[in-house]
Design a protein around this motif. Structure first.
Motif, PDB file in Angstrom:
ATOM      1  N   PRO A  61     -22.722 -14.294  15.107  1.00  0.00           N
ATOM      2  CA  PRO A  61     -23.139 -13.686  13.828  1.00  0.00           C
ATOM      3  C   PRO A  61     -24.315 -12.724  13.964  1.00  0.00           C
ATOM      4  CG  PRO A  61     -23.700 -16.028  13.921  1.00  0.00           C
ATOM      5  CD  PRO A  61     -22.806 -15.756  15.078  1.00  0.00           C
ATOM      6  N   LYS A  62     -25.185 -12.939  14.952  1.00  0.00           N
ATOM      7  CA  LYS A  62     -26.308 -12.021  15.135  1.00  0.00           C
ATOM      8  C   LYS A  62     -25.812 -10.627  15.522  1.00  0.00           C
ATOM      9  CE  LYS A  62     -29.902 -15.359  16.396  1.00  0.00           C
ATOM     10  NZ  LYS A  62     -30.880 -15.764  17.432  1.00  0.00           N
ATOM     11  N   LEU A  63     -24.772 -10.600  16.327  1.00  0.00           N
ATOM     12  CA  LEU A  63     -24.188  -9.320  16.702  1.00  0.00           C
ATOM     13  C   LEU A  63     -23.381  -8.731  15.554  1.00  0.00           C
ATOM     14  CD1 LEU A  63     -23.732  -7.228  18.959  1.00  0.00           C
ATOM     15  CD2 LEU A  63     -21.757  -8.587  19.711  1.00  0.00           C
ATOM     16  N   LEU A  64     -22.642  -9.564  14.855  1.00  0.00           N
ATOM     17  CA  LEU A  64     -21.794  -9.092  13.766  1.00  0.00           C
ATOM     18  C   LEU A  64     -22.617  -8.558  12.603  1.00  0.00           C
ATOM     19  CD1 LEU A  64     -18.939  -8.724  12.734  1.00  0.00           C
ATOM     20  CD2 LEU A  64     -18.959 -11.087  11.929  1.00  0.00           C
ATOM     21  N   CYS A  65     -23.790  -9.147  12.390  1.00  0.00           N
ATOM     22  CA  CYS A  65     -24.610  -8.691  11.266  1.00  0.00           C
ATOM     23  C   CYS A  65     -25.207  -7.302  11.510  1.00  0.00           C
ATOM     24  CB  CYS A  65     -25.720  -9.699  10.974  1.00  0.00           C
ATOM     25  SG  CYS A  65     -27.044  -9.727  12.195  1.00  0.00           S
ATOM     26  N   LEU A  66     -25.039  -6.765  12.736  1.00  0.00           N
ATOM     27  CA  LEU A  66     -25.500  -5.400  13.006  1.00  0.00           C
ATOM     28  C   LEU A  66     -24.611  -4.357  12.346  1.00  0.00           C
ATOM     29  CD1 LEU A  66     -26.508  -5.704  16.787  1.00  0.00           C
ATOM     30  CD2 LEU A  66     -27.999  -5.755  14.769  1.00  0.00           C
ATOM     31  N   GLY A  67     -23.466  -4.797  11.819  1.00  0.00           N
ATOM     32  CA  GLY A  67     -22.656  -3.900  11.018  1.00  0.00           C
ATOM     33  C   GLY A  67     -21.422  -3.346  11.706  1.00  0.00           C
ATOM     34  N   PRO A  68     -20.805  -2.338  11.099  1.00  0.00           N
ATOM     35  CA  PRO A  68     -19.554  -1.767  11.609  1.00  0.00           C
ATOM     36  C   PRO A  68     -19.659  -1.236  13.038  1.00  0.00           C
ATOM     37  CG  PRO A  68     -19.956  -1.050   9.375  1.00  0.00           C
ATOM     38  CD  PRO A  68     -21.200  -1.747   9.806  1.00  0.00           C
ATOM     39  N   GLU A  69     -20.847  -0.692  13.428  1.00  0.00           N
ATOM     40  CA  GLU A  69     -21.001  -0.191  14.800  1.00  0.00           C
ATOM     41  C   GLU A  69     -20.815  -1.305  15.815  1.00  0.00           C
ATOM     42  OE1 GLU A  69     -23.140   0.318  12.409  1.00  0.00           O
ATOM     43  OE2 GLU A  69     -23.221   2.478  12.041  1.00  0.00           O
ATOM     44  N   ALA A  78     -14.050  -7.739  -3.561  1.00  0.00           N
ATOM     45  CA  ALA A  78     -14.992  -8.648  -2.904  1.00  0.00           C
ATOM     46  C   ALA A  78     -16.104  -7.878  -2.207  1.00  0.00           C
ATOM     47  CB  ALA A  78     -14.246  -9.519  -1.893  1.00  0.00           C
ATOM     48  N   LEU A  79     -15.761  -6.730  -1.632  1.00  0.00           N
ATOM     49  CA  LEU A  79     -16.774  -5.923  -0.957  1.00  0.00           C
ATOM     50  C   LEU A  79     -17.805  -5.402  -1.953  1.00  0.00           C
ATOM     51  CD1 LEU A  79     -17.854  -4.430   1.539  1.00  0.00           C
ATOM     52  CD2 LEU A  79     -16.227  -2.592   1.050  1.00  0.00           C
ATOM     53  N   ARG A  80     -17.333  -4.936  -3.097  1.00  0.00           N
ATOM     54  CA  ARG A  80     -18.264  -4.422  -4.094  1.00  0.00           C
ATOM     55  C   ARG A  80     -19.108  -5.543  -4.696  1.00  0.00           C
ATOM     56  NH1 ARG A  80     -13.797  -0.815  -5.112  1.00  0.00           N
ATOM     57  NH2 ARG A  80     -12.849  -2.315  -6.550  1.00  0.00           N
ATOM     58  N   VAL A 121     -20.841 -11.118   5.167  1.00  0.00           N
ATOM     59  CA  VAL A 121     -22.196 -10.948   4.640  1.00  0.00           C
ATOM     60  C   VAL A 121     -23.156 -11.642   5.601  1.00  0.00           C
ATOM     61  CG1 VAL A 121     -23.784 -11.404   2.726  1.00  0.00           C
ATOM     62  CG2 VAL A 121     -21.368 -10.896   2.257  1.00  0.00           C
ATOM     63  N   GLY A 122     -24.104 -10.882   6.155  1.00  0.00           N
ATOM     64  CA  GLY A 122     -25.052 -11.455   7.102  1.00  0.00           C
ATOM     65  C   GLY A 122     -24.400 -11.956   8.373  1.00  0.00           C
ATOM     66  N   GLY A 123     -23.312 -11.350   8.780  1.00  0.00           N
ATOM     67  CA  GLY A 123     -22.628 -11.743  10.004  1.00  0.00           C
ATOM     68  C   GLY A 123     -21.714 -12.936   9.857  1.00  0.00           C
ATOM     69  N   VAL A 124     -21.498 -13.398   8.620  1.00  0.00           N
ATOM     70  CA  VAL A 124     -20.660 -14.574   8.372  1.00  0.00           C
ATOM     71  C   VAL A 124     -19.537 -14.192   7.414  1.00  0.00           C
ATOM     72  CG1 VAL A 124     -20.609 -16.940   7.469  1.00  0.00           C
ATOM     73  CG2 VAL A 124     -22.620 -16.114   8.714  1.00  0.00           C
ATOM     74  N   MET A 154     -19.744  -6.306   4.408  1.00  0.00           N
ATOM     75  CA  MET A 154     -18.958  -5.402   5.262  1.00  0.00           C
ATOM     76  C   MET A 154     -17.511  -5.877   5.254  1.00  0.00           C
ATOM     77  SD  MET A 154     -19.131  -4.774   9.396  1.00  0.00           S
ATOM     78  CE  MET A 154     -18.433  -6.400   9.739  1.00  0.00           C
ATOM     79  N   ALA A 155     -16.616  -4.970   4.991  1.00  0.00           N
ATOM     80  CA  ALA A 155     -15.188  -5.284   5.024  1.00  0.00           C
ATOM     81  C   ALA A 155     -14.617  -4.942   6.396  1.00  0.00           C
ATOM     82  CB  ALA A 155     -14.448  -4.511   3.942  1.00  0.00           C
ATOM     83  N   TRP A 156     -13.803  -5.845   6.908  1.00  0.00           N
ATOM     84  CA  TRP A 156     -13.092  -5.602   8.173  1.00  0.00           C
ATOM     85  C   TRP A 156     -11.622  -5.840   7.890  1.00  0.00           C
ATOM     86  CZ3 TRP A 156     -14.535  -8.281  13.474  1.00  0.00           C
ATOM     87  CH2 TRP A 156     -13.695  -7.770  14.479  1.00  0.00           C
TER      88      TRP A 156
END
Length: 338
Positions: A132-140, A27-29, A10-13, A34-36
């Protein structure tokens, strides 16, 4: 373990690290992040569980179950299905080992399914969690990081193949019989490496073309261009390796042909030398045979041989022997048999 790592961000963390797939879905719902999910050679039940939860297309699911797919990128509505062929160079046996990685990328999830040891996705996850700034951009962003890791791991393979080609070039002129087999084996590895890397160029171009349509962050687009450029350089190196090996094979065939020609030349010279020796022996045998023939004729015990009673019979017989021998010698000398 089938589930290598499993987290909700959540939010890159990292916000949760569930133990099971069902816990991940809950947990995702609950957290709306984002789930990985990272799986290693999962069974059919685990794949079906992920497919049902995230509504994965049945064709992509079948490809994942079957494995042994070519590198490709396919879009099913808002879900990307990516097949990658990572590789690593084994120094102990001087071979390239190819793996297979399937990645499902959706609006709020990333599922990676590895069928081999490479690539090192733990390193990718650690790197993304440190940014986290990069991760918070999402699945892409996760997909970018995975592509970047796979391409980076091609570099040691390039170095290993280049070293093998250098060794082959050194062996070409040593006359080793095994060099042809090694060229063939290495050519097969280079071709397989090209099959793994070349599709990546088109895949990255497709991702870049769809960036605006799917609202991909500008900074992430720049990162993808960097991976694209890196991939092009690797493909060019692989192409040059194949050209080098084709040249090496041509040179080897030429050297083998020259060696065979030299052997044939030596055999011909030996045959000619033997032929000359036979000619000399035959010539001298003929020269010696002529006087013997005359002597044999006049040595026969016939009563009616007028020459035996001639006063000049003996000198004439000797002269005939001498003239015959000289004539034969002259003839053989002119024919270069002597």
């Amino acid at each position: 373990m089938t589930i290598v790592d499993n987290a909700v961000y959540v939010g890159g963390v990292r916000a949760a690290t569930p133990d099971t797939l069902d816990s991940t879905y809950e947990a995702l719902r609950a957290r709306q992040g984002m789930a990985w999910i990272g799986l290693y050679r999962p069974d059919r039940g685990e794949i079906d569980s992920v497919a049902d939860e995230f509504a994965l297309h049945h064709l992509a699911v079948e490809d994942t179950i079957t494995a042994h797919q070519r590198a490709k990128l396919e879009r099913y509505d808002n879900i990307l299905f990516v097949v990658l062929r990572p590789a690593r160079y084994l120094d102990d046996v001087e071979k390239v080992e190819f793996g297979e990685l399937h990645v499902f990328v959706g609006p709020d999830f990333v599922v990676t399914i590895r069928h081999a040891e490479s690539p090192n996705l733990a390193m990718v996850r650690h790197r993304m969690e440190q940014a986290p700034k990069l991760l918070c951009l999402g699945p892409e962003a996760v997909l970018y990081a995975i592509l970047d890791q796979v391409v980076d791991e091609y570099e040691p393979v390039i170095a290993g193949l280049e070293n093998d080609i250098d060794e082959i070039e050194d062996q070409l002129f040593t006359g080793q019989e095994s060099v042809a087999r090694r060229i063939y084996d290495l050519s097969s590895e280079v071709i397989e490496f090209q099959r793994a890397t070349h599709p990546l160029v088109g895949m990255l171009e497709a991702l870049q073309r769809g960036s605006e349509k799917y609202h991909v962050d500008l900074e992430l687009q720049r990162h993808l261009r960097d991976v694209h450029d890196h991939t092009i350089r690797i493909c060019e190196r692989a192409d040059s390796f194949r050209a080098h090996l084709q040249t090496a094979l041509t040179v080897h065939a030429t050297l083998v042909g020259q060696q065979q020609n030299e052997e044939m030349h030596h055999l011909t010279e030996a045959s000619l030398a033997q032929s000359e020796e036979v000619k000399k022996i035959s010539a001298w045998a003929a020269i010696l045979f002529a006087p013997t023939l005359v002597g044999t004729i006049y040595g026969m015990n016939f009563d009616h041989m007028p020459e035996l009673h001639w006063a000049t019979g003996y000198p004439l017989a000797l002269a005939l022997m001498l003239i015959t021998s000289i004539t034969l010698y002259t003839v053989f000398k002119r024919q270069r048999w002597l």
